[in-house]
Each structure stands twice: as structure tokens, then as C-alpha cells.
Design a protein around this motif. Structure first.
Motif, PDB file in Angstrom:
ATOM      1  N   SER A  66      48.045-104.472  -5.416  1.00 18.62           N
ATOM      2  CA  SER A  66      46.970-103.533  -5.705  1.00 18.62           C
ATOM      3  C   SER A  66      47.595-102.317  -6.389  1.00 18.62           C
ATOM      4  N   THR A  67      46.987-101.857  -7.479  1.00 19.10           N
ATOM      5  CA  THR A  67      47.542-100.679  -8.162  1.00 19.10           C
ATOM      6  C   THR A  67      47.513 -99.460  -7.234  1.00 19.10           C
ATOM      7  N   ASN A  68      46.555 -99.436  -6.292  1.00 19.06           N
ATOM      8  CA  ASN A  68      46.519 -98.306  -5.336  1.00 19.06           C
ATOM      9  C   ASN A  68      47.789 -98.276  -4.485  1.00 19.06           C
ATOM     10  N   GLN A  98      45.552-108.327 -10.211  1.00 15.61           N
ATOM     11  CA  GLN A  98      45.937-107.916  -8.853  1.00 15.61           C
ATOM     12  C   GLN A  98      45.751-109.116  -7.921  1.00 15.61           C
ATOM     13  N   GLY A 128      43.519-107.127  -4.742  1.00 14.66           N
ATOM     14  CA  GLY A 128      42.716-105.975  -5.155  1.00 14.66           C
ATOM     15  C   GLY A 128      41.794-105.552  -4.017  1.00 14.66           C
ATOM     16  N   LYS A 129      41.738-104.243  -3.781  1.00 15.41           N
ATOM     17  CA  LYS A 129      40.963-103.759  -2.635  1.00 15.41           C
ATOM     18  C   LYS A 129      39.679-103.076  -3.092  1.00 15.41           C
ATOM     19  N   GLY A 130      38.609-103.376  -2.361  1.00 15.42           N
ATOM     20  CA  GLY A 130      37.324-102.747  -2.635  1.00 15.42           C
ATOM     21  C   GLY A 130      36.942-101.808  -1.497  1.00 15.42           C
ATOM     22  N   ARG A 131      35.788-101.199  -1.622  1.00 13.83           N
ATOM     23  CA  ARG A 131      35.301-100.301  -0.568  1.00 13.83           C
ATOM     24  C   ARG A 131      34.930-101.082   0.680  1.00 13.83           C
ATOM     25  N   PHE A 141      38.569-106.956  -3.965  1.00  8.11           N
ATOM     26  CA  PHE A 141      38.068-106.771  -5.330  1.00  8.11           C
ATOM     27  C   PHE A 141      38.731-107.811  -6.225  1.00  8.11           C
ATOM     28  N   LEU A 192      43.311 -99.909 -12.708  1.00  5.45           N
ATOM     29  CA  LEU A 192      44.220 -98.766 -12.774  1.00  5.45           C
ATOM     30  C   LEU A 192      44.027 -97.848 -11.582  1.00  5.45           C
ATOM     31  N   LYS A 242      26.754-104.929 -11.535  1.00  9.49           N
ATOM     32  CA  LYS A 242      27.955-104.101 -11.417  1.00  9.49           C
ATOM     33  C   LYS A 242      29.056-104.538 -12.397  1.00  9.49           C
ATOM     34  N   GLY A 248      33.928-100.729 -10.191  1.00 12.43           N
ATOM     35  CA  GLY A 248      33.916-100.121  -8.857  1.00 12.43           C
ATOM     36  C   GLY A 248      35.124 -99.205  -8.707  1.00 12.43           C
ATOM     37  N   ILE A 249      35.031 -98.300  -7.754  1.00 12.06           N
ATOM     38  CA  ILE A 249      36.084 -97.291  -7.560  1.00 12.06           C
ATOM     39  C   ILE A 249      36.453 -97.184  -6.095  1.00 12.06           C
ATOM     40  N   ILE A 287      40.427 -97.624 -10.055  1.00  9.74           N
ATOM     41  CA  ILE A 287      39.259 -98.018 -10.864  1.00  9.74           C
ATOM     42  C   ILE A 287      39.428 -99.464 -11.328  1.00  9.74           C
ATOM     43  N   GLY A 288      38.430-100.272 -11.100  1.00  5.05           N
ATOM     44  CA  GLY A 288      38.447-101.653 -11.598  1.00  5.05           C
ATOM     45  C   GLY A 288      37.252-101.862 -12.512  1.00  5.05           C
TER      46      GLY A 288
END
Ligand code: BTN
Length: 263
Positions: A30-32, A54, A57-60, A65, A74, A124, A127-128, A146-147
Motif C-alpha cells: 500500500s502506498t500509505n 498495490q 490496497g487499503k480502503g476506508r 481497495f 498515490l 465511484k 476513493g481517499i 488517493i486511488g
């Protein structure tokens, strides 16, 4: 045409903070995760980590994600000299910047769903995910992840998302210049972030509201502890959603919104 992001992509873009350093990695969890490591190691604010895909990838709200190749993924490290309660407005600011950058790059109408999903025709496309660290009574750093679903076909996403998600390629009917999209995004982010730092949060939230598809609608909101149905009236100064239920005003800090029809 920039189908992938290259090292020199932001050269000459003219931003003072956002994107002054750009790090491109092929595949990451994950870029985060990488941005958090860099922030903890003391990087300057404005660093952007971009990945081609990713694996985690992580979502809310603890969701995953999906991040196949062809998307723009990013994370940006910010170090606003601001009190922690203002951090919640930054992801809304980022959603506004994404919405503007897509509209500018592709001449497509975009809208915002609270808190920070970007939609095209109700589906959608971005997402952020923001995370922040606090030191004393100030923010130490904020990571804005941001994805954006850019150039891959919808079939690269799981079938259960086909109705509610979309890619820019499918929405616009042609491949998108990912580098141009990133340059526009960085410029809008810089402009909004400077205004945020000058204390201009009210007008930013007004701009967000003007592009919102949530406000004025009947919505169902799922929070970690409850489910509510009411009319979305507006945002407070921290970006929280205000909904009216039987004439009473409720303030929602975090949750998932579903737009209901037949209001
Ligand atoms: C959401 O819609 O639930 C938020 C999605 C955020 C995805 C982006 S992609 C770049 C950054 N890295 C992550 O793992 N998540 C964010």
C-alpha cells in the motif's frame, strides 16, 4: 501519452510543496505504508509515493481497495501546522482536488459523495484514505492516500463492483493520459492546501458542497455503531455531515453514506 508515471512527470509543474519529491515504486502493499515509513523517518512534506499496483490496497472502514495495474495510486505526506481537529477536512479537500482534476483533464462532470468518494454518473471512480499522527496538540503528519480507477477495464475489478464503480477509460471512451491527470491533481491540491493553511477552510467546504451529490438528499448512513436515515443538510466546519432526522440535527464524523432515491 503517459500511460504510466515517469520520474520527470512533475518537472516544471510549478508547485512549491505538493510533489516536490516524487517516488515511483512498481508494486507495493500500500502506498500509505511507504508514505508512513517516510513520514516517520522525517521526510519533508509534499513527498508523493506512486505505485503501479498495490497488493494490499487499503480502503476506508477496514475495506480492501482493488488496485490493478492501470490505476493511479498515490500517497502524499503533509505536515500542516494545525490542530488535530482540522485534519478531518483534508480528505474532503483532496476529494475536491481529484474531482476538479478529472473534470479538467477529461471534460467530464464529476460529483462528490460524502466524505470523499468521487463519482461519475453516480459510479465511484476514486476513493481517499487519510491517516494522521498527532504530537502534543498539533498534527505531526497526515498521509493522504488517493486511488483513481484510470485505464484498466471494469473486468479487472470484482463483478460485485461493476454497477457501483467505473474507470475513467470506460467513462470517457478512451485511454487517459495518467501523467496529465497527476499534474492537474498536484496543482489543484497545492492550491487548496495553501488556502487551507491560510485558514480558508469555510470556502473550501462550500466548493465541496457545490459539487456534492450527497447534500439535499435522503441518505442512509452506517457508522461503526449505528444506522441512520435522514436528509443530508450540510457540513460543519470540520467536514462532518449534518443530517436531519424527524426535525433533529445529527452530526456524523465518520461512516458510509448510501444515496436513497424517491425523496
Ligand atoms: C476508499 O474508497 O475506501 C478509500 C480508498 C483509498 C485507496 C488509496 S490507493 C492509494 C492509497 N493506498 C492505499 O492502500 N489506499 C489509498
Amino acid at each position: 501519452m503517459g500511460d504510466v508515471i515517469s520520474e520527470g512527470c512533475l518537472r516544471g509543474v510549478g508547485t512549491g510543496i505538493i510533489g516536490r519529491h516524487l517516488e515511483i515504486i512498481d508494486n507495493v502493499t500500500s502506498t500509505n505504508d511507504i508514505a508512513r515509513e517516510r513520514a516517520k523517518a522525517g521526510c519533508r512534506e509534499g513527498l508523493i509515493i506512486v505505485a503501479r499496483s498495490q497488493s494490499d490496497g487499503k480502503g476506508r472502514m477496514g475495506r480492501n481497495f482493488h488496485s490493478p495495474e492501470g490505476g493511479l495510486y498515490l500517497s502524499i505526506v503533509l505536515r500542516p501546522d494545525a490542530p488535530p481537529y482540522l485534519a478531518s477536512t483534508l480528505p474532503l479537500l483532496a476529494g475536491l482536488a481529484v474531482s476538479k482534476s478529472i473534470s479538467t483533464t477529461l471534460m467530464l462532470k464529476t460529483s462528490l459523495k460524502w466524505p470523499n468518494d468521487v463519482l461519475i454518473d453516480g459510479r465511484k471512480v476514486s476513493g481517499i484514505l487519510a491517516e494522521s499522527s498527532i504530537k502534543g496538540d498539533r498534527l505531526e503528519y497526515v498521509i493522504i492516500g488517493i486511488g483513481i480507477n484510470v485505464n484498466f477495464p471494469m473486468t479487472d475489478l470484482p463483478q460485485e463492483l461493476w454497477e457501483c464503480a467505473w474507470t475513467l477509460r470506460d467513462a470517457s471512451g478512451s485511454m487517459v493520459d495518467m501523467e496529465e491527470l497527476l499534474r492537474n491533481l498536484v496543482c489543484f491540491l497545492e492550491n487548496l492546501y495553501n488556502r487551507f493553511m491560510e485558514g480558508d477552510v469555510g470556502p473550501i467546504l462550500e466548493e465541496w458542497s457545490d459539487r456534492s451529490e450527497t447534500l439535499g438528499r435522503l441518505v442512509r448512513v452506517r457508522t461503526p455503531s449505528s444506522e441512520l436515515e435522514g436528509t443530508a443538510l450540510g457540513l460543519d466546519q470540520t467536514g462532518a455531515l449534518l443530517i436531519s432526522i424527524d426535525g433533529l440535527l445529527h452530526r456524523i464524523d465518520s461512516g458510509d453514506v448510501e444515496h436513497l432515491f424517491g425523496q
